[in-house]
Enzyme design. Structure first.
Site, PDB file in Angstrom:
ATOM      1  N   LYS A   1       0.814  -1.170  -0.033  1.00 12.60           N
ATOM      2  CA  LYS A   1       0.002  -0.025   0.050  1.00 12.60           C
ATOM      3  C   LYS A   1       0.809   0.989  -0.181  1.00 12.60           C
ATOM      4  O   LYS A   1       1.604   1.522   1.084  1.00 12.60           O
ATOM      5  CB  LYS A   1      -0.696  -0.036   1.372  1.00 12.60           C
TER       6      LYS A   1
ATOM      7  N   GLU B   1       9.866   1.214  10.353  1.00 13.97           N
ATOM      8  CA  GLU B   1      10.911   2.262   9.933  1.00 13.97           C
ATOM      9  C   GLU B   1      10.354   3.578  10.434  1.00 13.97           C
ATOM     10  O   GLU B   1       9.540   4.024   9.460  1.00 13.97           O
ATOM     11  CB  GLU B   1      11.513   2.006   8.526  1.00 13.97           C
TER      12      GLU B   1
HETATM   13  P1  NAP Z   1       2.434   8.606   7.416  1.00 14.86           P
HETATM   14  O1  NAP Z   1       1.580   9.631   7.555  1.00 14.86           O
HETATM   15  O2  NAP Z   1       2.875   7.890   8.717  1.00 14.86           O
HETATM   16  O3  NAP Z   1       2.198   7.531   6.446  1.00 14.86           O
HETATM   17  C1  NAP Z   1       3.018   6.475   5.952  1.00 14.86           C
HETATM   18  C2  NAP Z   1       2.265   5.496   5.302  1.00 14.86           C
HETATM   19  O4  NAP Z   1       1.146   5.191   6.121  1.00 14.86           O
HETATM   20  C3  NAP Z   1       1.346   5.961   4.176  1.00 14.86           C
HETATM   21  O5  NAP Z   1       1.287   4.917   3.024  1.00 14.86           O
HETATM   22  C4  NAP Z   1       0.079   6.206   4.618  1.00 14.86           C
HETATM   23  O6  NAP Z   1      -0.955   6.292   3.825  1.00 14.86           O
HETATM   24  C5  NAP Z   1      -0.012   5.164   5.665  1.00 14.86           C
HETATM   25  N1  NAP Z   1      -1.064   5.371   6.900  1.00 14.86           N
HETATM   26  C6  NAP Z   1      -1.368   6.420   7.455  1.00 14.86           C
HETATM   27  N2  NAP Z   1      -2.235   6.178   8.428  1.00 14.86           N
HETATM   28  C7  NAP Z   1      -2.541   4.763   8.377  1.00 14.86           C
HETATM   29  C8  NAP Z   1      -3.121   3.881   9.084  1.00 14.86           C
HETATM   30  N3  NAP Z   1      -4.035   4.483  10.311  1.00 14.86           N
HETATM   31  N4  NAP Z   1      -3.261   2.581   8.899  1.00 14.86           N
HETATM   32  C9  NAP Z   1      -2.580   2.244   7.833  1.00 14.86           C
HETATM   33  N5  NAP Z   1      -1.781   3.075   6.982  1.00 14.86           N
HETATM   34  C10 NAP Z   1      -1.673   4.301   7.366  1.00 14.86           C
HETATM   35  O7  NAP Z   1       4.014   9.239   7.061  1.00 14.86           O
HETATM   36  P2  NAP Z   1       4.233   9.911   5.693  1.00 14.86           P
HETATM   37  O8  NAP Z   1       4.026  11.391   5.921  1.00 14.86           O
HETATM   38  O9  NAP Z   1       3.954   9.217   4.533  1.00 14.86           O
HETATM   39  O10 NAP Z   1       5.967   9.867   5.712  1.00 14.86           O
HETATM   40  C11 NAP Z   1       6.786  10.680   6.500  1.00 14.86           C
HETATM   41  C12 NAP Z   1       7.358   9.967   7.518  1.00 14.86           C
HETATM   42  O11 NAP Z   1       7.959   8.823   7.241  1.00 14.86           O
HETATM   43  C13 NAP Z   1       8.241  10.882   8.339  1.00 14.86           C
HETATM   44  O12 NAP Z   1       8.122  10.589   9.699  1.00 14.86           O
HETATM   45  C14 NAP Z   1       9.686  10.025   8.145  1.00 14.86           C
HETATM   46  O13 NAP Z   1      10.640  10.022   8.761  1.00 14.86           O
HETATM   47  C15 NAP Z   1       9.119   8.718   7.908  1.00 14.86           C
HETATM   48  N6  NAP Z   1      10.116   7.844   7.060  1.00 14.86           N
HETATM   49  C16 NAP Z   1      10.781   6.920   7.965  1.00 14.86           C
HETATM   50  C17 NAP Z   1      11.821   6.236   7.073  1.00 14.86           C
HETATM   51  C18 NAP Z   1      12.690   5.131   7.693  1.00 14.86           C
HETATM   52  O14 NAP Z   1      13.189   4.412   6.919  1.00 14.86           O
HETATM   53  N7  NAP Z   1      12.961   5.069   9.141  1.00 14.86           N
HETATM   54  C19 NAP Z   1      11.825   6.496   5.640  1.00 14.86           C
HETATM   55  C20 NAP Z   1      10.892   7.432   5.170  1.00 14.86           C
HETATM   56  C21 NAP Z   1      10.146   8.038   5.764  1.00 14.86           C
HETATM   57  P3  NAP Z   1      -1.870   7.870   3.199  1.00 14.86           P
HETATM   58  O15 NAP Z   1      -0.702   8.567   2.856  1.00 14.86           O
HETATM   59  O16 NAP Z   1      -2.456   7.186   2.103  1.00 14.86           O
HETATM   60  O17 NAP Z   1      -2.684   7.951   4.384  1.00 14.86           O
END
Ligand code: NAP
Length: 488
Positions: A182, A258
């Site tokens: 997803k 992650e």
């Molecule tokens: P996010 O809002 O947590 O979303 C990540 C993924 O989770 C998206 O596919 C999102 O889908 C999905 N999601 C959100 N709420 C969900 C739920 N309740 N149930 C299931 N899936 C859900 O993060 P983001 O804004 O996309 O990415 C930025 C974050 O990722 C930052 O905090 C960054 O540090 C972190 N990150 C970490 C790494 C690592 O390797 N540690 C690498 C890259 C990014 P939708 O967007 O479609 O809602």
């Protein structure tokens, strides 16, 4: 180079379930925007919870035959996908620039980085091994073997649309696991196009399924609650990770998380300042500052803080801001207006608490979600910007007095993903390897990511590792067998 219109016309817009591109049963659609213009560039299927369970059913049905497919064959499919990705590198780079905004040169870099996971795990598929030995009592034989965990749910973020997908898909498939992927609603196109590439490389139907949805929570919860699912791998923010860990606990799922970061970038008084500034530009401005590994806090010895700031300001003021497809652009748009609002609020709060605005500090009016590259010096303790992920092109400089002060400041966060240290003192570098509470560290370098290395964090930055020798173990179960002494 293919035109934007021709490329977008080639990207699948439906869900991939059981080897077929199928419409969503919800009848709804998701509009995908170009963050540099705000314009809609594609309209794709918006999966319902029923679609999500159909995708899991397809992965579950394909699990047995994929697990029994020869590891060499699994590896060859991944290697074939790597080769196809090289052929289509320009298309994938342009697609990422269009849906996510990063400059084209960086998008090409992501194709290289993301592709390396395919190559690395194509080589690891044939190295899944075990042990055989006599038990200490001498009364039996102990066998240890590794088996695929089973159907896996892979959730990826928007900031690295290709690499975050290949970093999960490659080890899962190499290990013999089938998957449902997803991608984020904001950047789903790269994953859809990549799934087509995997099928072109010969991946059997049902081994990889893709769902895109505007209701991630509603669609994911039933998948995570379903006993057919055996593994959840998530990359994204720490708050969402916490929610998913709670859901995964019901069925005691294997999980890899992650999560977010708040990377310290420490510059000691003996550092090569030119190298530190080069490292800082990479650690901060790669991906327009929207990386979990982005340096969030520049912790600089008080004797060199002014010189470091001055050199950085000169470099930052030379950065060209614009649409990622334009020549020479180093800073594209942020992912959306909400991200611009967040960066602006953090900068305003820091300035209100005494930070000095050296350059930037404002949004760029007009179409698209642009924020000026910014440097803040003398950021004071208690500022929100030192606690939260900035996820934007903003440097924060905090002076320190001695090594103990630097380490205390660096570790003063619930995150523990990566740290960067610039020093010429080898013993000090070695001490910091042990005292900094992060899963990764760049010692005199500004980027650490590599498919051959275990990527992951300590503390609230996550659980598990992706890449390296460790990566495939996230998708393997260890089974131990005892048999009687065959000579008894
Ligand atoms: P996010 O809002 O947590 O979303 C990540 C993924 O989770 C998206 O596919 C999102 O889908 C999905 N999601 C959100 N709420 C969900 C739920 N309740 N149930 C299931 N899936 C859900 O993060 P983001 O804004 O996309 O990415 C930025 C974050 O990722 C930052 O905090 C960054 O540090 C972190 N990150 C970490 C790494 C690592 O390797 N540690 C690498 C890259 C990014 P939708 O967007 O479609 O809602």
């Amino acid at each position: 180079m293919i035109s934007e219109t021709d490329l977008l016309a080639k990207v699948p817009t439906k869900l991939l379930i059981g080897g077929e591109w199928v419409p969503s049963t919800s009848g709804r659609a998701i509009e995908v925007h170009d963050p540099s213009t705000g314009l809609v560039i594609a309209t794709i299927a918006d999966a319902s919870p029923e679609d999500g369970l159909e995708a899991l059913a397809a992965a579950s049905d394909a699990q047995k035959s994929w697990a029994s497919t020869a590891p060499r064959k699994r590896g060859e499919i991944l290697r074939g996908a790597f080769d196809l990705l090289q052929e289509r590198a320009d298309e994938f780079a342009l697609l990422m620039t269009l849906e996510m905004g990063k400059p084209l040169a960086e998008a090409r870099g992501e194709v290289t980085y993301g592709g390396e996971f395919l190559r690395w795990f194509s080589e690891e598929a044939v190295r899944i091994s075990g042990r055989y030995g006599v038990n200490p009592e001498g009364t039996g034989r102990m066998i240890v073997t590794q088996l695929p965990v089973g159907p896996s749910y892979l959730i990826t973020p928007w900031n690295f649309p290709l690499a975050m997908a290949t970093r999960k898909i490659s080890p899962a498939l190499a290990a013999g696991c089938t998957a449902v992927v997803k991608p984020a609603e904001l950047t789903p196109l790269t994953t859809l196009y990549f799934a087509q590439l995997l099928m072109d490389a010969g991946l059997p139907a049902g081994v990889l399924n893709v769902i895109t949805t505007s209701t991630s929570g509603e669609v994911s919860e039933p998948i995570i609650a379903d006993p057919r699912l055996r593994k959840l791998s998530f990359t994204g923010s720490t708050p969402v990770g916490r929610t998913l860990l709670k859901q995964a606990s019901e069925n005691v799922l294997r999980t890899s998380m992650e999560l977010g970061g708040n990377a310290p970038f420490i510059v000691f008084e003996d550092a090569d300042l030119d190298a530190a500034v080069d490292g800082a530009m990479l650690a901060k401005f790669r991906n327009i500052g929207q990386a979990c590994t982005a340096a969030n806090r520049f912790i600089v010895h008080e004797s060199v803080a002014d010189a470091f700031a001055a050199r950085l300001v000169a470099r930052v003021e030379s950065l060209k801001v614009g649409r990622g497809t334009e020549d020479g652009v180093a800073i594209g748009p942020l992912i959306n207006d909400k991200a611009v609002d967040k960066a602006a609020a953090l900068v305003d709060d820091a300035v209100a608490r005494g930070a000095v605005l050296e350059t930037g500090g404002s949004r760029i009016e007009g179409s698209g979600s642009f924020y000026r590259p910014t440097v803040l010096s003398g950021v004071t303790a208690g500022s929100d910007i030192l606690r939260e992920e900035i996820f934007g092109p903003v440097v924060t400089i905090v002076p320190f007095t001695d090594e103990a002060d630097a380490v205390a400041k660096a570790n003063d966060t619930e995150y523990g993903l990566v740290s960067y240290v610039f020093t010429r003192d080898l013993a000090r570098g070695q001490r910091l390897i042990e005292t900094l509470e992060t899963g990764m560290m760049g010692l005199n370098v500004g980027v650490v990511s590599n498919a051959a290395a275990p990527f992951g964090g300590m503390k609230q930055s996550g659980v598990g590792r992706e890449g390296g020798l460790e990566g495939i173990h996230e998708y393997l179960e260890t089974k131990y067998v005892l048999t009687p002494d065959p000579f008894a």
